[in-house]
Design a protein around this motif. Structure first.
Motif, PDB file in Angstrom:
ATOM      1  N   PRO A  43      73.481  -6.197 -25.788  1.00  0.00           N
ATOM      2  CA  PRO A  43      72.726  -6.892 -24.733  1.00  0.00           C
ATOM      3  C   PRO A  43      72.484  -6.007 -23.503  1.00  0.00           C
ATOM      4  CG  PRO A  43      74.989  -7.665 -24.776  1.00  0.00           C
ATOM      5  CD  PRO A  43      74.867  -6.637 -25.873  1.00  0.00           C
ATOM      6  N   LEU A  44      71.514  -6.401 -22.707  1.00  0.00           N
ATOM      7  CA  LEU A  44      71.249  -5.693 -21.448  1.00  0.00           C
ATOM      8  C   LEU A  44      72.367  -6.003 -20.455  1.00  0.00           C
ATOM      9  CD1 LEU A  44      69.212  -4.000 -19.764  1.00  0.00           C
ATOM     10  CD2 LEU A  44      68.112  -6.149 -19.107  1.00  0.00           C
ATOM     11  N   PHE A  45      72.793  -7.277 -20.434  1.00  0.00           N
ATOM     12  CA  PHE A  45      73.852  -7.714 -19.513  1.00  0.00           C
ATOM     13  C   PHE A  45      75.130  -8.001 -20.304  1.00  0.00           C
ATOM     14  CE2 PHE A  45      69.946  -8.889 -17.288  1.00  0.00           C
ATOM     15  CZ  PHE A  45      70.210  -8.446 -15.999  1.00  0.00           C
ATOM     16  N   SER A  46      76.281  -7.684 -19.708  1.00  0.00           N
ATOM     17  CA  SER A  46      77.557  -8.009 -20.362  1.00  0.00           C
ATOM     18  C   SER A  46      77.698  -9.535 -20.403  1.00  0.00           C
ATOM     19  CB  SER A  46      78.713  -7.411 -19.566  1.00  0.00           C
ATOM     20  OG  SER A  46      78.868  -8.113 -18.350  1.00  0.00           O
ATOM     21  N   ALA A  47      78.608 -10.000 -21.242  1.00  0.00           N
ATOM     22  CA  ALA A  47      78.811 -11.452 -21.343  1.00  0.00           C
ATOM     23  C   ALA A  47      79.220 -12.023 -19.980  1.00  0.00           C
ATOM     24  CB  ALA A  47      79.866 -11.745 -22.393  1.00  0.00           C
ATOM     25  N   GLN A  48      80.067 -11.282 -19.262  1.00  0.00           N
ATOM     26  CA  GLN A  48      80.511 -11.766 -17.936  1.00  0.00           C
ATOM     27  C   GLN A  48      79.331 -11.876 -16.975  1.00  0.00           C
ATOM     28  OE1 GLN A  48      82.141  -9.461 -19.791  1.00  0.00           O
ATOM     29  NE2 GLN A  48      83.791 -10.891 -20.280  1.00  0.00           N
ATOM     30  N   GLU A  49      78.432 -10.893 -17.041  1.00  0.00           N
ATOM     31  CA  GLU A  49      77.252 -10.945 -16.153  1.00  0.00           C
ATOM     32  C   GLU A  49      76.359 -12.133 -16.527  1.00  0.00           C
ATOM     33  OE1 GLU A  49      76.131  -6.358 -14.984  1.00  0.00           O
ATOM     34  OE2 GLU A  49      75.956  -6.893 -17.096  1.00  0.00           O
ATOM     35  N   ARG A  50      76.219 -12.363 -17.828  1.00  0.00           N
ATOM     36  CA  ARG A  50      75.358 -13.474 -18.265  1.00  0.00           C
ATOM     37  C   ARG A  50      75.949 -14.822 -17.851  1.00  0.00           C
ATOM     38  NH1 ARG A  50      75.128 -12.556 -24.199  1.00  0.00           N
ATOM     39  NH2 ARG A  50      76.492 -10.770 -23.943  1.00  0.00           N
ATOM     40  N   VAL A  51      77.282 -14.934 -17.969  1.00  0.00           N
ATOM     41  CA  VAL A  51      77.950 -16.178 -17.550  1.00  0.00           C
ATOM     42  C   VAL A  51      77.737 -16.391 -16.047  1.00  0.00           C
ATOM     43  CG1 VAL A  51      80.234 -17.212 -17.135  1.00  0.00           C
ATOM     44  CG2 VAL A  51      79.697 -16.226 -19.372  1.00  0.00           C
ATOM     45  N   LYS A  52      77.907 -15.311 -15.279  1.00  0.00           N
ATOM     46  CA  LYS A  52      77.789 -15.414 -13.823  1.00  0.00           C
ATOM     47  C   LYS A  52      76.364 -15.855 -13.427  1.00  0.00           C
ATOM     48  CE  LYS A  52      79.441 -12.947  -9.882  1.00  0.00           C
ATOM     49  NZ  LYS A  52      78.794 -11.843  -9.246  1.00  0.00           N
ATOM     50  N   MET A  53      75.367 -15.277 -14.099  1.00  0.00           N
ATOM     51  CA  MET A  53      73.975 -15.634 -13.780  1.00  0.00           C
ATOM     52  C   MET A  53      73.718 -17.110 -14.096  1.00  0.00           C
ATOM     53  SD  MET A  53      71.702 -12.286 -14.756  1.00  0.00           S
ATOM     54  CE  MET A  53      72.334 -11.992 -16.386  1.00  0.00           C
ATOM     55  N   LEU A  54      74.259 -17.564 -15.241  1.00  0.00           N
ATOM     56  CA  LEU A  54      74.074 -18.976 -15.606  1.00  0.00           C
ATOM     57  C   LEU A  54      74.784 -19.888 -14.611  1.00  0.00           C
ATOM     58  CD1 LEU A  54      74.285 -18.526 -19.434  1.00  0.00           C
ATOM     59  CD2 LEU A  54      72.592 -19.999 -18.343  1.00  0.00           C
ATOM     60  N   GLU A  55      75.986 -19.474 -14.173  1.00  0.00           N
ATOM     61  CA  GLU A  55      76.713 -20.288 -13.185  1.00  0.00           C
ATOM     62  C   GLU A  55      75.918 -20.389 -11.887  1.00  0.00           C
ATOM     63  OE1 GLU A  55      81.328 -19.659 -14.627  1.00  0.00           O
ATOM     64  OE2 GLU A  55      80.516 -18.319 -13.107  1.00  0.00           O
ATOM     65  N   GLU A  56      75.296 -19.295 -11.540  1.00  0.00           N
ATOM     66  CA  GLU A  56      74.514 -19.275 -10.299  1.00  0.00           C
ATOM     67  C   GLU A  56      73.343 -20.255 -10.367  1.00  0.00           C
ATOM     68  OE1 GLU A  56      74.512 -14.922  -9.306  1.00  0.00           O
ATOM     69  OE2 GLU A  56      72.715 -15.583  -8.188  1.00  0.00           O
ATOM     70  N   VAL A  57      72.581 -20.192 -11.472  1.00  0.00           N
ATOM     71  CA  VAL A  57      71.373 -21.031 -11.518  1.00  0.00           C
ATOM     72  C   VAL A  57      71.690 -22.503 -11.787  1.00  0.00           C
ATOM     73  CG1 VAL A  57      69.840 -19.111 -12.158  1.00  0.00           C
ATOM     74  CG2 VAL A  57      70.789 -20.560 -13.960  1.00  0.00           C
ATOM     75  N   THR A  58      72.904 -22.792 -12.315  1.00  0.00           N
ATOM     76  CA  THR A  58      73.232 -24.198 -12.613  1.00  0.00           C
ATOM     77  C   THR A  58      74.213 -24.790 -11.596  1.00  0.00           C
ATOM     78  OG1 THR A  58      75.037 -23.558 -14.132  1.00  0.00           O
ATOM     79  CG2 THR A  58      72.860 -23.903 -15.115  1.00  0.00           C
ATOM     80  N   LYS A  59      74.404 -24.100 -10.474  1.00  0.00           N
ATOM     81  CA  LYS A  59      75.456 -24.536  -9.540  1.00  0.00           C
ATOM     82  C   LYS A  59      75.232 -25.963  -9.001  1.00  0.00           C
ATOM     83  CE  LYS A  59      73.849 -22.119  -5.327  1.00  0.00           C
ATOM     84  NZ  LYS A  59      72.461 -21.836  -5.765  1.00  0.00           N
ATOM     85  N   ASP A  60      73.979 -26.427  -8.998  1.00  0.00           N
ATOM     86  CA  ASP A  60      73.727 -27.781  -8.494  1.00  0.00           C
ATOM     87  C   ASP A  60      73.785 -28.850  -9.593  1.00  0.00           C
ATOM     88  OD1 ASP A  60      73.418 -26.808  -5.919  1.00  0.00           O
ATOM     89  OD2 ASP A  60      71.274 -26.399  -6.216  1.00  0.00           O
ATOM     90  N   LEU A  61      73.968 -28.429 -10.813  1.00  0.00           N
ATOM     91  CA  LEU A  61      74.055 -29.398 -11.911  1.00  0.00           C
ATOM     92  C   LEU A  61      75.538 -29.674 -12.165  1.00  0.00           C
ATOM     93  CD1 LEU A  61      71.370 -27.792 -14.304  1.00  0.00           C
ATOM     94  CD2 LEU A  61      71.031 -29.671 -12.671  1.00  0.00           C
ATOM     95  N   THR A  62      76.011 -30.818 -11.668  1.00  0.00           N
ATOM     96  CA  THR A  62      77.457 -31.042 -11.588  1.00  0.00           C
ATOM     97  C   THR A  62      78.130 -31.256 -12.950  1.00  0.00           C
ATOM     98  OG1 THR A  62      76.937 -33.331 -11.151  1.00  0.00           O
ATOM     99  CG2 THR A  62      77.448 -31.955  -9.238  1.00  0.00           C
ATOM    100  N   ASN A  63      77.362 -31.636 -13.961  1.00  0.00           N
ATOM    101  CA  ASN A  63      77.990 -31.877 -15.277  1.00  0.00           C
ATOM    102  C   ASN A  63      77.768 -30.715 -16.254  1.00  0.00           C
ATOM    103  OD1 ASN A  63      75.256 -32.403 -15.487  1.00  0.00           O
ATOM    104  ND2 ASN A  63      75.477 -34.091 -16.915  1.00  0.00           N
ATOM    105  N   VAL A  64      77.442 -29.543 -15.680  1.00  0.00           N
ATOM    106  CA  VAL A  64      77.201 -28.363 -16.533  1.00  0.00           C
ATOM    107  C   VAL A  64      78.275 -27.313 -16.271  1.00  0.00           C
ATOM    108  CG1 VAL A  64      75.593 -26.454 -16.987  1.00  0.00           C
ATOM    109  CG2 VAL A  64      74.710 -28.772 -16.614  1.00  0.00           C
TER     110      VAL A  64
END
Ligand code: PNS
Length: 166
Positions: A43-64
């Protein structure tokens, strides 16, 4: 509590993925995004980077929530207590692969169902691979990703990464 897992590579998360996450969060009590750690392709991004990016964009979705996984998807789904796997379908070209995966998963885990959501028409052409290819050659990717994610992709390629070597 109805839990769904939404698995994928998310390298990186696109607006198309986000649309599926948002809609799933509305129909399920809990959504666990599963970031596949080890796939044969690098991958272009490590798994940790991908998790962090997803956490960032879903931070307002409380059940995610976002987790990494390795190994079989059904084992991951079971570990999350999920009875539903969500996948987005963009076009008929996705269907054969997705159906094969869903059928196989159902044979090995009959208690888990796959739920397909049709992608928003606006994003029906979009894939992480296409976005990376555009970015590698200096094209404008702002319409495909959250701004902070687009910035991270641009920075990766500015660091000299390319899709051949990563
Ligand atoms: O975003 P992707 O790359 O299309 O996601 C594919 C993914 C992660 C859903 C798929 O590769 C997967 O489930 N991998 C885990 C291994 C597994 O369970 N394989 C058997 C599926 S039939």
């Amino acid at each position: 509590m109805k839990t769904a897992v939404y698995p994928g590579s998310f390298d990186p998360v696109t607006l198309g993925h986000y649309d599926i996450i948002e809609r799933t969060a509305k129909i399920m009590d809990r959504v666990v995004i599963g970031v596949l750690q080890n796939k044969s392709k690098t991958p272009l991004f490590s798994a940790q980077e991908r998790v962090k990016m997803l956490e960032e964009v879903t931070k307002d979705l409380t059940n995610v929530e976002v987790r990494c996984f390795d190994g079989l998807l059904i084992d991951f789904a079971r570990s999350c207590n999920a009875k539903v796997i969500v996948r987005g379908l963009r076009a008929v070209t996705d269907f054969e692969y997705e159906l094969q995966m869903a059928q196989t998963n159902r044979v090995i885990a009959p208690e888990i169902d796959t739920l397909f959501l049709n992608t928003n028409l606006k994003y029906s052409y979009l894939s992480s691979s296409i976005v990376k290819e555009i970015a590698e050659f200096g094209g404008d990717i702002r319409g495909f990703l959250h701004p902070q994610i687009a910035q991270k992709v641009i920075e990766k390629f500015a660091q000299g990464k390319n899709l051949e070597t990563k």
